[in-house]
Design a protein around this motif. Structure first.
Motif: not given
Length: 662
Positions: A273-277, A305-310
């Motif tokens: 899992d990872f993400g960005s802000l 702007n939020v991106r999340s990858n589960y």
């Protein structure tokens, strides 16, 4: 948490008497001074720069020197380590711990307002304010005012307000600094700042790059920030613009069971899992004096702007949240003196518009909220010899909420709510060394978009209201001497329709709801003492009882609220450029996050952590060595299930840094 709201539903040292004794020991002797009204601008309690005699009642102030001496690298750390505010380990590997004033548990961020240079930083989401993007080298002062403050700051200010002020006045000429740090877990932090003042115009720019592999597996964090501040002064006022941009990349390690934590707290349960802000903020401000009236206004725009990858389980999801917020806050202040009395009348308007678009496998929700508020507050200093003060204020605010989600198949929602707040405060110096004060009022908060999108009721959740009461006293060692002070206060917040996530509702699946009546009550002690030449100590003690006062859970404790928190620091500075700063924090045990019935056979254990820093100045250079969690204590402050849903806190970290000022 920055990247997703869904995590809300995821699955001893000494007693407080000794903690109080530590604080009291910093204050020697039974000891507010005879003062004239000073002209130095030092405080911003009324949303205007003001004089010391109208400082916020009962506030804690962190100066730039305090921040530098403690060697903290971000604003969140300064608030926790120097200001004594309790914080929980972040869920997304960032340094933005969840701050909590007065025991609101996982909803601490929703019951506290954070302001940066007059602009509200809170989001209309289940997320913490992102403070790590504020360049620490530009921070001039942080003010922490505990207790209800909705009159001036609006919804969500029941726990208190934290105001962050960046540099206002810059010395003439060109100045700057370069900072580099490296440490355990491949931690790195590189910062540079440059300021230039030419006549009435000043500008400063700051850039930073920080990152770490962090303590746990799959918990890497990397962030790049940049800010620019330009202002000009003119007869009667000043104006300027501040812009800031930040980019974050994070890995999400996930939660552990207690058995996994005991076996290896560095494990990751979600290794993919990872993400960005990405955040961008711009603020245009102006201040101008017309006779005895000060006028001011802030116009701000923020994009997030939020991106999340589960991807670690079979239920994978890729999510995008794009939000923006605009705020316009015109206000006026009349400051006048007559008959030996000083009066400050403040009034203003707050207009806020927030929007968010969602794109994910489970939601395509578009949401917006508009808020309009008017407030008025008057404070009178009626007896300068005894620093007698009385203040009254009121606020009215309207909210318009819109929500539509095509995937949900439900009709679009368009709802309105209105709330009122009031406050009454008074303080008086009953003895040259003793000042007493009292506060009473009503504060409120409304449910945010995430709470309303997964709720227990057919209509939007009711607004939460709190009746706030506080009594306090400040003691000084000698008249006019702030080298040894002690402030003690007792407080009570009686809440109706508290907005909270109840994991026992909805057939055990959990849901956001309005709770039966609840209460927060307790006491706080702040102490500071100049022990000897070059030696200074400080301490903060918080004791809070958070429980239900009605309904089937009457008398039961609320979850994730430590009853006692003690923070203490000792600083030393010599004439030859050497300095040292050590700190300790002890946190009492807490109920696990799902333990609404208080039936879990275990509690989150109490823990103590220690940090320290030693620095030496060599001309324009400063070399420092620092350590966090020096005892390498294995502990956790976030756990959303009974012996599960655990987010371990960081292990020991050692760091070495160099700084060059010019």
């Amino acid at each position: 948490m920055h990247f997703a709201a869904s995590t809300r539903g995821a699955p001893a040292l000494t007693p407080i008497a000794l903690a109080c004794a530590v604080s009291l020991s910093l204050f020697a002797g039974a000891a507010c001074a005879q003062d004239d009204v000073p002209s130095t601008v030092v405080v911003t309690g009324s949303r205007f720069p003001s004089v010391a005699s109208l400082r916020p009642i009962g506030a804690t102030v962190i100066t730039q020197d305090d921040i530098r001496r403690a060697g903290v690298n971000d604003v969140n750390s300064a608030i926790r380590k120097v200001g004594g505010v309790f914080g929980r380990q972040s869920l997304d590997s960032s340094p933005d711990f969840a701050l909590d004033l007065r025991g609101f548990g996982t909803n601490g961020a929703q019951n506290m307002v954070i302001m940066v240079d007059g602009v509200r930083l809170n989001e209309n989401e289940l997320t913490n304010a992102v403070l790590s993007t504020i360049p620490i080298d530009t921070v001039e002062r942080i003010e922490i005012t505990r207790g209800g403050a909705s009159v001036l700051y609006g919804e969500g200010a029941t726990g208190g307000v934290i105001q962050i002020t960046t540099r206002r006045a810059l010395a003439a000429g060109t100045h700057g600094s370069v900072f580099a740090e490296g440490g355990s877990f491949h931690e790195h932090d590189v910062r540079a700042s440059l300021s230039q003042t030419a006549g009435a115009v000043s500008a400063d720019i700051a850039v930073a790059r920080q990152g770490s592999d962090n303590y746990r597996k799959n918990s890497d964090f990397d962030q790049t920030t940049a800010s620019l501040n330009v202002q000009t002064r003119f007869t009667g006022g000043r104006a300027g613009i501040h812009v800031e941009s930040a980019r974050q990349e994070s890995r999400f390690p996930g939660s552990l069971t207690l058995a996994q934590f005991d076996a290896d707290p560095t494990l990751a349960s979600t290794p993919k899992d990872f993400g960005s802000l990405d955040t961008d903020r711009a603020n245009v401000f102006a201040e101008y004096r017309v006779g005895a009236v000060d006028l001011a206004a802030d116009l701000s725009h923020r994009e997030r702007n939020v991106r999340s990858n589960y991807l670690s389980t079979s239920f994978t999801s890729v999510n995008a949240y794009d939000g923006r917020q605009d705020q316009f806050s015109p206000r006026a202040r009349w400051l006048a003196s007559a008959g030996g009395m000083l009066n400050e009348l403040v009034g203003g308007l707050d207009f806020t518009r927030w929007k968010r678009k969602t794109a994910s496998s489970f939601s395509t929700a578009d949401a917006s909220q508009g808020a309009k508020a008017v407030y008025l507050r008057d404070e009178l200093r009626f007896d300068p010899a005894h620093d007698g003060r009385i203040a009254l204020g009121a606020r009215h605010e309207n909210f318009d909420k819109d929500y539509v989600d095509a995937l949900a198949g439900a009709p679009a929602e368009d709802r309105s709510q209105a709330q009122n707040a009031w406050e009454a405060q008074a303080s008086y110096r009953v003895h040259p060394l003793v000042e007493v004060y009292a506060k009473a009022g009503q504060s409120y908060r409304v449910a945010n978009v995430d709470e309303n999108s997964y709720r227990s009721s057919t209509d939007i959740l009711k607004a939460q209201t709190s009746h706030d009461l506080e009594f306090g006293t400040t003691l000084r060692h000698a008249p006019g001497d702030d080298s040894r002070t002690l402030t003690a206060r007792v407080f009570r917040h009686r809440l109706h329709d508290e907005i909270f996530y109840d994991p026992t509702a909805n057939g055990g699946w959990g849901v956001n709801t309005n709770l039966d009546p609840t209460e927060r009550k307790g006491f706080e002690i702040d102490a500071e003492a100049q022990l000897a030449a070059g030696w200074r100590a400080s301490a903060h003690v918080q004791h809070v009882i958070a429980h239900f006062t009605a309904g089937p859970n009457t008398g039961r404790e609320l979850v994730l609220v430590p009853k006692n928190v003690l923070t203490a620091r000792l600083a030393w500075a010599s004439d030859n450029g050497q300095s040292a700063d050590v700190g300790a924090q002890w946190v009492d045990s807490q109920r696990y996050g799902s333990d609404f019935t208080n039936g879990c056979a275990a509690r989150i254990p109490s823990y103590a952590t220690f940090d320290g820093r030693y620095a030496i100045k060599l001309g324009a250079w400063e070399i420092a060595a620092a350590g966090l969690n020096l005892a390498d204590r294995h502990y956790f402050s976030n756990a959303f299930g009974c012996k599960s849903g655990i987010y371990p806190s960081d292990g020991r970290q050692l760091k070495l840094s160099a700084r060059y000022d010019f």
